[in-house]
Design a protein around this motif. Sequence first.
Motif, PDB file in Angstrom:
ATOM      1  N   GLY A  81       2.212  -0.312 -17.945  1.00  0.00           N
ATOM      2  CA  GLY A  81       1.579   0.999 -17.898  1.00  0.00           C
ATOM      3  C   GLY A  81       0.124   0.963 -17.485  1.00  0.00           C
ATOM      4  N   ARG A  82      -0.324  -0.170 -16.895  1.00  0.00           N
ATOM      5  CA  ARG A  82      -1.737  -0.315 -16.545  1.00  0.00           C
ATOM      6  C   ARG A  82      -1.970  -0.727 -15.097  1.00  0.00           C
ATOM      7  NH1 ARG A  82      -1.507  -3.269 -21.539  1.00  0.00           N
ATOM      8  NH2 ARG A  82      -1.785  -5.229 -20.402  1.00  0.00           N
ATOM      9  N   SER A  83      -0.911  -0.872 -14.323  1.00  0.00           N
ATOM     10  CA  SER A  83      -1.068  -1.330 -12.944  1.00  0.00           C
ATOM     11  C   SER A  83       0.065  -0.766 -12.101  1.00  0.00           C
ATOM     12  CB  SER A  83      -1.065  -2.859 -12.877  1.00  0.00           C
ATOM     13  OG  SER A  83       0.185  -3.365 -13.337  1.00  0.00           O
ATOM     14  N   PHE A  84      -0.069  -0.909 -10.779  1.00  0.00           N
ATOM     15  CA  PHE A  84       0.874  -0.272  -9.866  1.00  0.00           C
ATOM     16  C   PHE A  84       1.336  -1.284  -8.822  1.00  0.00           C
ATOM     17  CE2 PHE A  84      -2.430   2.694 -11.246  1.00  0.00           C
ATOM     18  CZ  PHE A  84      -1.660   3.633 -11.929  1.00  0.00           C
ATOM     19  N   ASN A  85       2.657  -1.388  -8.645  1.00  0.00           N
ATOM     20  CA  ASN A  85       3.243  -2.308  -7.683  1.00  0.00           C
ATOM     21  C   ASN A  85       4.214  -1.571  -6.777  1.00  0.00           C
ATOM     22  OD1 ASN A  85       2.596  -5.317  -8.735  1.00  0.00           O
ATOM     23  ND2 ASN A  85       2.922  -3.966 -10.487  1.00  0.00           N
ATOM     24  N   SER A  86       4.194  -1.919  -5.504  1.00  0.00           N
ATOM     25  CA  SER A  86       5.171  -1.412  -4.534  1.00  0.00           C
ATOM     26  C   SER A  86       5.797  -2.588  -3.809  1.00  0.00           C
ATOM     27  CB  SER A  86       4.499  -0.496  -3.508  1.00  0.00           C
ATOM     28  OG  SER A  86       5.323  -0.313  -2.365  1.00  0.00           O
ATOM     29  N   TYR A  87       7.120  -2.537  -3.658  1.00  0.00           N
ATOM     30  CA  TYR A  87       7.850  -3.542  -2.878  1.00  0.00           C
ATOM     31  C   TYR A  87       8.558  -2.894  -1.688  1.00  0.00           C
ATOM     32  CZ  TYR A  87       6.930  -6.850  -6.636  1.00  0.00           C
ATOM     33  OH  TYR A  87       6.302  -7.671  -7.546  1.00  0.00           O
ATOM     34  N   VAL A  88       8.069  -1.766  -1.238  1.00  0.00           N
ATOM     35  CA  VAL A  88       8.663  -1.080  -0.090  1.00  0.00           C
ATOM     36  C   VAL A  88       8.284  -1.831   1.189  1.00  0.00           C
ATOM     37  CG1 VAL A  88       8.800   1.067   1.203  1.00  0.00           C
ATOM     38  CG2 VAL A  88       8.468   1.130  -1.282  1.00  0.00           C
ATOM     39  N   PRO A  89       9.235  -2.264   1.991  1.00  0.00           N
ATOM     40  CA  PRO A  89       8.891  -2.916   3.265  1.00  0.00           C
ATOM     41  C   PRO A  89       8.288  -1.904   4.233  1.00  0.00           C
ATOM     42  CG  PRO A  89      11.165  -3.393   2.605  1.00  0.00           C
ATOM     43  CD  PRO A  89      10.685  -2.273   1.743  1.00  0.00           C
ATOM     44  N   MET A  90       7.156  -2.264   4.833  1.00  0.00           N
ATOM     45  CA  MET A  90       6.442  -1.365   5.745  1.00  0.00           C
ATOM     46  C   MET A  90       6.123  -2.111   7.034  1.00  0.00           C
ATOM     47  SD  MET A  90       3.772   0.269   2.976  1.00  0.00           S
ATOM     48  CE  MET A  90       4.267   0.519   1.264  1.00  0.00           C
ATOM     49  N   PRO A  91       7.028  -2.062   8.028  1.00  0.00           N
ATOM     50  CA  PRO A  91       6.809  -2.795   9.279  1.00  0.00           C
ATOM     51  C   PRO A  91       5.899  -2.052  10.249  1.00  0.00           C
ATOM     52  CG  PRO A  91       8.970  -1.764   9.292  1.00  0.00           C
ATOM     53  CD  PRO A  91       8.354  -1.444   7.958  1.00  0.00           C
ATOM     54  N   PHE A  92       5.266  -2.800  11.137  1.00  0.00           N
ATOM     55  CA  PHE A  92       4.415  -2.222  12.175  1.00  0.00           C
ATOM     56  C   PHE A  92       4.456  -3.131  13.404  1.00  0.00           C
ATOM     57  CE2 PHE A  92       2.104  -4.465   8.863  1.00  0.00           C
ATOM     58  CZ  PHE A  92       1.374  -5.428   9.544  1.00  0.00           C
ATOM     59  N   LYS A  93       4.147  -2.536  14.565  1.00  0.00           N
ATOM     60  CA  LYS A  93       4.283  -3.260  15.834  1.00  0.00           C
ATOM     61  C   LYS A  93       2.984  -3.891  16.310  1.00  0.00           C
ATOM     62  CE  LYS A  93       8.178  -0.575  17.637  1.00  0.00           C
ATOM     63  NZ  LYS A  93       8.643   0.323  18.742  1.00  0.00           N
ATOM     64  N   THR A  94       1.874  -3.149  16.193  1.00  0.00           N
ATOM     65  CA  THR A  94       0.614  -3.661  16.744  1.00  0.00           C
ATOM     66  C   THR A  94      -0.543  -3.642  15.759  1.00  0.00           C
ATOM     67  OG1 THR A  94      -0.012  -1.477  17.618  1.00  0.00           O
ATOM     68  CG2 THR A  94       1.278  -2.922  19.060  1.00  0.00           C
ATOM     69  N   GLY A  95      -0.388  -2.994  14.604  1.00  0.00           N
ATOM     70  CA  GLY A  95      -1.496  -2.981  13.664  1.00  0.00           C
ATOM     71  C   GLY A  95      -1.228  -2.123  12.446  1.00  0.00           C
ATOM     72  N   ALA A  96      -1.999  -2.378  11.396  1.00  0.00           N
ATOM     73  CA  ALA A  96      -1.878  -1.622  10.143  1.00  0.00           C
ATOM     74  C   ALA A  96      -3.261  -1.426   9.543  1.00  0.00           C
ATOM     75  CB  ALA A  96      -0.977  -2.355   9.159  1.00  0.00           C
ATOM     76  N   LYS A  97      -3.490  -0.220   9.023  1.00  0.00           N
ATOM     77  CA  LYS A  97      -4.734   0.084   8.311  1.00  0.00           C
ATOM     78  C   LYS A  97      -4.401   0.824   7.033  1.00  0.00           C
ATOM     79  CE  LYS A  97      -7.663   3.327   9.760  1.00  0.00           C
ATOM     80  NZ  LYS A  97      -8.733   4.036  10.507  1.00  0.00           N
ATOM     81  N   VAL A  98      -5.001   0.405   5.922  1.00  0.00           N
ATOM     82  CA  VAL A  98      -4.804   1.041   4.621  1.00  0.00           C
ATOM     83  C   VAL A  98      -6.179   1.362   4.045  1.00  0.00           C
ATOM     84  CG1 VAL A  98      -3.855   0.812   2.297  1.00  0.00           C
ATOM     85  CG2 VAL A  98      -2.674  -0.262   4.238  1.00  0.00           C
TER      86      VAL A  98
END
Length: 370
Positions: free
Chosen positions: A114-131
């Motif tokens: 209840g104190r942290s957040f995790n995601s295991y969703v695969p998120m593919p990209f072709k030339t770049g990613a920004k978060v």
Amino acid sequence: MPQGIRSRVSSFENLNGVKGAGGQTNKTAKGNAFESLAAGQTKSLLNISSAGIIQRMWVTVNDRSPAMLRALRLRMYWDGSDKPAVDVPLGDFFCAGLGRPVAFQSALFSDPEGRSFNSYVPMPFKTGAKVTLTNESKSDLSLLFFDIDYIIMDKPQPGMLYFHACWNRAIRSTLGKDFELLPRVNGRGRFLGVNVGVNVDAAYGHTWWGEGEVKMYIDGDTTYPTINGTGAEDYIGTGWGEGAFTNQYQGCSVADTTKNQYAFYRFHIPDAIYFNHDFKATIQEIGGGSDTEVKSLAARGVPLTPVSVAGYVNGFTRLMDNPVALTDSKFPKGWINFYRIDDYSATAYFYLDKPVSNLKPLAPVEERVK
């Protein structure tokens, strides 16, 4: 072992996961595990140019109040796009409906204590990613920790789809209007699932809020959907009400009868939902109660419209087909399903064949934190 793939992790100890560049501060002795995020400030958590897949995300912050978790704006951009594919409140993205984190584990998200957040969703990209993460509150955030685990590869996966997420809310809707879990999105893709939060209007007393059916409009559906559920608790695999439980693909993380709040989720992983041209998902704002309760609410002017009655004697009556006034002596006795108005919010997850969608940007922070 697959060829042409390298593993990386972006964190404040090595932003963007630069090879051989981690942990350089404080003579390598935990010098940059966290940073602050001032009110109004945006920080980049990842900005890379390559083909790859985000495999895991972990975030924790010192202020995990509903207001802060709704005010922190998480955005993800694919392949150099100016418009984010993911534009959602931080807490809601990680399946903390209503900004209320609880310990749980599911197939896509987890919160160990209840104190942290995790995601295991695969998120593919072709030339770049920004978060990026933006603090749209009026308070500084002292402690922000994160890591983004990803792989980079020589060439993208064939036939890959881009991950998207959007947040929607209707604080005060129109009586009889369905709430849009995912507004109509154009393109080819897959509906991955949704987490939903409901602030139940106390004006409806102890009646049940969750009789609304989930509807999915696929590839040109207009008036009638192709997929039509049977009720809110039915959608997440339970029945006869909705208590707190968490499973891999469905659950109810919050069932608070004191605060009149519910948060629940459903992930369509073993039961994939695909679309080729367009897709929309909604849930009806319908509740239920005894004829005595509903008549009392109506007499007090609480907004409602009866739609059906499961009669104690006369069976099931479809009131939209065969209208009978509540005040009519012939109105059947029994359980009444009725349109009502509650405060719904939802984060929908989906894949699309392009890095941007036709959906609107995230609602202003003032609307999110009400």
